[in-house]
Write a protein that holds these residues in place. Structure first.
Motif, PDB file in Angstrom:
ATOM      1  N   ARG A  81       0.838  -1.212   0.000  1.00 45.97           N
ATOM      2  CA  ARG A  81       0.000   0.000   0.000  1.00 45.97           C
ATOM      3  C   ARG A  81       0.867   1.254   0.000  1.00 45.97           C
ATOM      4  NH1 ARG A  81      -2.190  -1.022   4.353  1.00 45.97           N
ATOM      5  NH2 ARG A  81      -1.128   0.454   5.660  1.00 45.97           N
ATOM      6  N   VAL A  82       1.877   1.294   0.863  1.00 44.24           N
ATOM      7  CA  VAL A  82       2.737   2.477   0.968  1.00 44.24           C
ATOM      8  C   VAL A  82       3.535   2.690  -0.319  1.00 44.24           C
ATOM      9  CG1 VAL A  82       4.778   3.403   2.144  1.00 44.24           C
ATOM     10  CG2 VAL A  82       2.885   2.484   3.473  1.00 44.24           C
ATOM     11  N   LEU A  83       4.072   1.621  -0.867  1.00 48.09           N
ATOM     12  CA  LEU A  83       4.829   1.753  -2.112  1.00 48.09           C
ATOM     13  C   LEU A  83       3.941   2.206  -3.260  1.00 48.09           C
ATOM     14  CD1 LEU A  83       7.128  -1.357  -1.783  1.00 48.09           C
ATOM     15  CD2 LEU A  83       7.898   1.017  -2.024  1.00 48.09           C
ATOM     16  N   THR A  84       2.726   1.686  -3.319  1.00 51.09           N
ATOM     17  CA  THR A  84       1.789   2.108  -4.358  1.00 51.09           C
ATOM     18  C   THR A  84       1.490   3.597  -4.224  1.00 51.09           C
ATOM     19  OG1 THR A  84       0.803  -0.103  -4.472  1.00 51.09           O
ATOM     20  CG2 THR A  84      -0.501   1.715  -5.352  1.00 51.09           C
ATOM     21  N   LEU A  85       1.250   4.062  -3.001  1.00 49.27           N
ATOM     22  CA  LEU A  85       1.001   5.492  -2.777  1.00 49.27           C
ATOM     23  C   LEU A  85       2.220   6.328  -3.160  1.00 49.27           C
ATOM     24  CD1 LEU A  85      -0.891   5.435   0.626  1.00 49.27           C
ATOM     25  CD2 LEU A  85      -1.796   6.179  -1.585  1.00 49.27           C
ATOM     26  N   PHE A  86       3.395   5.864  -2.768  1.00 48.75           N
ATOM     27  CA  PHE A  86       4.617   6.587  -3.081  1.00 48.75           C
ATOM     28  C   PHE A  86       4.779   6.723  -4.598  1.00 48.75           C
ATOM     29  CE2 PHE A  86       9.211   6.517  -4.032  1.00 48.75           C
ATOM     30  CZ  PHE A  86       9.583   7.705  -3.433  1.00 48.75           C
ATOM     31  N   LEU A  87       4.620   5.613  -5.296  1.00 54.29           N
ATOM     32  CA  LEU A  87       4.810   5.633  -6.740  1.00 54.29           C
ATOM     33  C   LEU A  87       3.732   6.446  -7.453  1.00 54.29           C
ATOM     34  CD1 LEU A  87       5.796   1.878  -7.198  1.00 54.29           C
ATOM     35  CD2 LEU A  87       7.316   3.870  -7.346  1.00 54.29           C
ATOM     36  N   SER A  88       2.481   6.301  -7.024  1.00 54.68           N
ATOM     37  CA  SER A  88       1.394   6.980  -7.739  1.00 54.68           C
ATOM     38  C   SER A  88       1.204   8.430  -7.302  1.00 54.68           C
ATOM     39  CB  SER A  88       0.081   6.207  -7.579  1.00 54.68           C
ATOM     40  OG  SER A  88      -0.315   6.180  -6.228  1.00 54.68           O
ATOM     41  N   ILE A  90       3.126  10.393  -5.209  1.00 62.11           N
ATOM     42  CA  ILE A  90       4.299  11.260  -5.038  1.00 62.11           C
ATOM     43  C   ILE A  90       5.120  11.326  -6.324  1.00 62.11           C
ATOM     44  CG2 ILE A  90       6.448  11.596  -3.742  1.00 62.11           C
ATOM     45  CD1 ILE A  90       4.890  10.452  -1.295  1.00 62.11           C
ATOM     46  N   LEU A  91       5.385  10.172  -6.924  1.00 64.94           N
ATOM     47  CA  LEU A  91       6.168  10.185  -8.158  1.00 64.94           C
ATOM     48  C   LEU A  91       5.314  10.378  -9.413  1.00 64.94           C
ATOM     49  CD1 LEU A  91       8.871   7.436  -7.570  1.00 64.94           C
ATOM     50  CD2 LEU A  91       9.015   9.896  -7.177  1.00 64.94           C
ATOM     51  N   GLY A  92       3.993  10.196  -9.292  1.00 65.23           N
ATOM     52  CA  GLY A  92       3.104  10.426 -10.423  1.00 65.23           C
ATOM     53  C   GLY A  92       3.040   9.296 -11.434  1.00 65.23           C
ATOM     54  N   VAL A  93       3.420   8.096 -11.022  1.00 68.18           N
ATOM     55  CA  VAL A  93       3.340   6.927 -11.894  1.00 68.18           C
ATOM     56  C   VAL A  93       1.870   6.503 -11.971  1.00 68.18           C
ATOM     57  CG1 VAL A  93       4.081   4.513 -12.164  1.00 68.18           C
ATOM     58  CG2 VAL A  93       5.680   6.219 -11.243  1.00 68.18           C
ATOM     59  N   ASP A  94       1.423   6.033 -13.145  1.00 65.87           N
ATOM     60  CA  ASP A  94       0.025   5.626 -13.277  1.00 65.87           C
ATOM     61  C   ASP A  94      -0.305   4.486 -12.301  1.00 65.87           C
ATOM     62  OD1 ASP A  94      -0.147   2.870 -14.916  1.00 65.87           O
ATOM     63  OD2 ASP A  94       1.513   4.067 -15.700  1.00 65.87           O
ATOM     64  N   GLU A  95      -1.602   4.363 -11.966  1.00 68.87           N
ATOM     65  CA  GLU A  95      -2.055   3.413 -10.937  1.00 68.87           C
ATOM     66  C   GLU A  95      -1.667   1.967 -11.233  1.00 68.87           C
ATOM     67  OE1 GLU A  95      -3.610   3.760  -7.920  1.00 68.87           O
ATOM     68  OE2 GLU A  95      -3.367   5.921  -8.104  1.00 68.87           O
ATOM     69  N   GLU A  96      -1.902   1.510 -12.441  1.00 67.85           N
ATOM     70  CA  GLU A  96      -1.617   0.106 -12.780  1.00 67.85           C
ATOM     71  C   GLU A  96      -0.128  -0.196 -12.636  1.00 67.85           C
ATOM     72  OE1 GLU A  96      -1.803  -3.758 -13.588  1.00 67.85           O
ATOM     73  OE2 GLU A  96      -3.506  -2.464 -13.157  1.00 67.85           O
ATOM     74  N   THR A  97       0.711   0.674 -13.174  1.00 66.42           N
ATOM     75  CA  THR A  97       2.154   0.478 -13.064  1.00 66.42           C
ATOM     76  C   THR A  97       2.590   0.565 -11.608  1.00 66.42           C
ATOM     77  OG1 THR A  97       2.460   1.427 -15.267  1.00 66.42           O
ATOM     78  CG2 THR A  97       4.408   1.327 -13.855  1.00 66.42           C
ATOM     79  N   SER A  98       2.006   1.488 -10.862  1.00 66.65           N
ATOM     80  CA  SER A  98       2.340   1.630  -9.441  1.00 66.65           C
ATOM     81  C   SER A  98       2.055   0.350  -8.675  1.00 66.65           C
ATOM     82  CB  SER A  98       1.552   2.778  -8.804  1.00 66.65           C
ATOM     83  OG  SER A  98       1.934   4.002  -9.353  1.00 66.65           O
ATOM     84  N   ARG A  99       0.875  -0.231  -8.896  1.00 65.64           N
ATOM     85  CA  ARG A  99       0.517  -1.477  -8.191  1.00 65.64           C
ATOM     86  C   ARG A  99       1.459  -2.614  -8.571  1.00 65.64           C
ATOM     87  NH1 ARG A  99      -4.698   0.442  -8.753  1.00 65.64           N
ATOM     88  NH2 ARG A  99      -5.032  -0.574 -10.747  1.00 65.64           N
ATOM     89  N   THR A 118       7.230   4.586   4.959  1.00 64.87           N
ATOM     90  CA  THR A 118       5.847   4.801   5.392  1.00 64.87           C
ATOM     91  C   THR A 118       5.708   6.158   6.057  1.00 64.87           C
ATOM     92  OG1 THR A 118       5.442   2.448   5.677  1.00 64.87           O
ATOM     93  CG2 THR A 118       3.994   3.929   6.879  1.00 64.87           C
ATOM     94  N   SER A 119       6.625   6.482   6.955  1.00 62.11           N
ATOM     95  CA  SER A 119       6.582   7.779   7.629  1.00 62.11           C
ATOM     96  C   SER A 119       6.720   8.922   6.634  1.00 62.11           C
ATOM     97  CB  SER A 119       7.691   7.874   8.683  1.00 62.11           C
ATOM     98  OG  SER A 119       7.449   6.962   9.719  1.00 62.11           O
ATOM     99  N   LEU A 120       7.624   8.791   5.674  1.00 63.46           N
ATOM    100  CA  LEU A 120       7.806   9.833   4.664  1.00 63.46           C
ATOM    101  C   LEU A 120       6.533  10.010   3.837  1.00 63.46           C
ATOM    102  CD1 LEU A 120       9.544  11.827   3.005  1.00 63.46           C
ATOM    103  CD2 LEU A 120      10.210   9.867   1.584  1.00 63.46           C
ATOM    104  N   VAL A 121       5.953   8.921   3.374  1.00 63.26           N
ATOM    105  CA  VAL A 121       4.743   9.001   2.554  1.00 63.26           C
ATOM    106  C   VAL A 121       3.607   9.631   3.348  1.00 63.26           C
ATOM    107  CG1 VAL A 121       2.983   7.623   1.366  1.00 63.26           C
ATOM    108  CG2 VAL A 121       5.410   7.114   1.026  1.00 63.26           C
ATOM    109  N   GLU A 122       3.417   9.197   4.584  1.00 64.42           N
ATOM    110  CA  GLU A 122       2.359   9.773   5.417  1.00 64.42           C
ATOM    111  C   GLU A 122       2.599  11.260   5.655  1.00 64.42           C
ATOM    112  OE1 GLU A 122       1.171   5.775   7.936  1.00 64.42           O
ATOM    113  OE2 GLU A 122       2.542   7.223   8.822  1.00 64.42           O
TER     114      GLU A 122
END
Length: 159
Positions: A81-88, A90-99, A118-122
């Protein structure tokens, strides 16, 4: 003490955890659909997880995580979940690629790195508005150069 799992076994534990959360139970057929694998493949994986005492499963019954399986499944789900949020977000990667990418990356992060990330993303996502540096990064990514205001600020600090 948590036993070390392969990335694929972590995927199964995550899928079971998510299914139990979403549907209340995890069935072999649901696990197969989620992971896009055949029933014999799921049964083989469930047997291995059962031998490691990470799941409980009676033939033709639901699959249930043990305490250790639950801890691992919850942690893998959290990292994903955290990596998906970070990629989508924060970095602006599309949802499918992020997942998809998050699934690949999640297995190699140490708990310490996962906690820091996790702390950084939050911290970033809980900001009252998008931080200026994040807007500047987005501009940099799209145009291949820093926005002029970045240079102006640098020039002021140098002056």
């Amino acid at each position: 003490m948590k036993s070390k799992q392969t990335a694929r076994m972590e995927d199964y534990l995550e899928a079971i955890y998510e299914l139990q959360k979403e549907e209340g139970v995890a069935r072999v057929s649901s696990i197969g659909r989620r992971l896009q694998v055949t029933m014999p493949t799921v049964n083989s994986a469930i047997n291995r997880l059962s031998e490691k005492k990470l799941v409980k499963h009676d033939r033709y019954g639901d699959v249930e995580l043990t305490r250790e399986g639950l801890e691992i499944g919850r942690e893998v789900s959290r990292r994903h979940r955290v990596l998906t949020l970070f990629l989508s977000r924060i970095l602006g990667v599309d949802e499918e690629t992020s997942r998809r990418d998050a699934c690949e990356i999640e297995h190699s992060l140490s708990p310490k790195t996962a906690d820091r990330l996790t702390s950084l993303v939050e911290f970033i996502l809980d900001a009252p508005r998008q931080p200026e540096w994040l807007r500047n990064f987005d501009y940099y990514y799209r145009h291949g150069k820093r926005p002029r205001k970045c240079y102006e600020r640098f020039d002021e600090e140098e002056g």
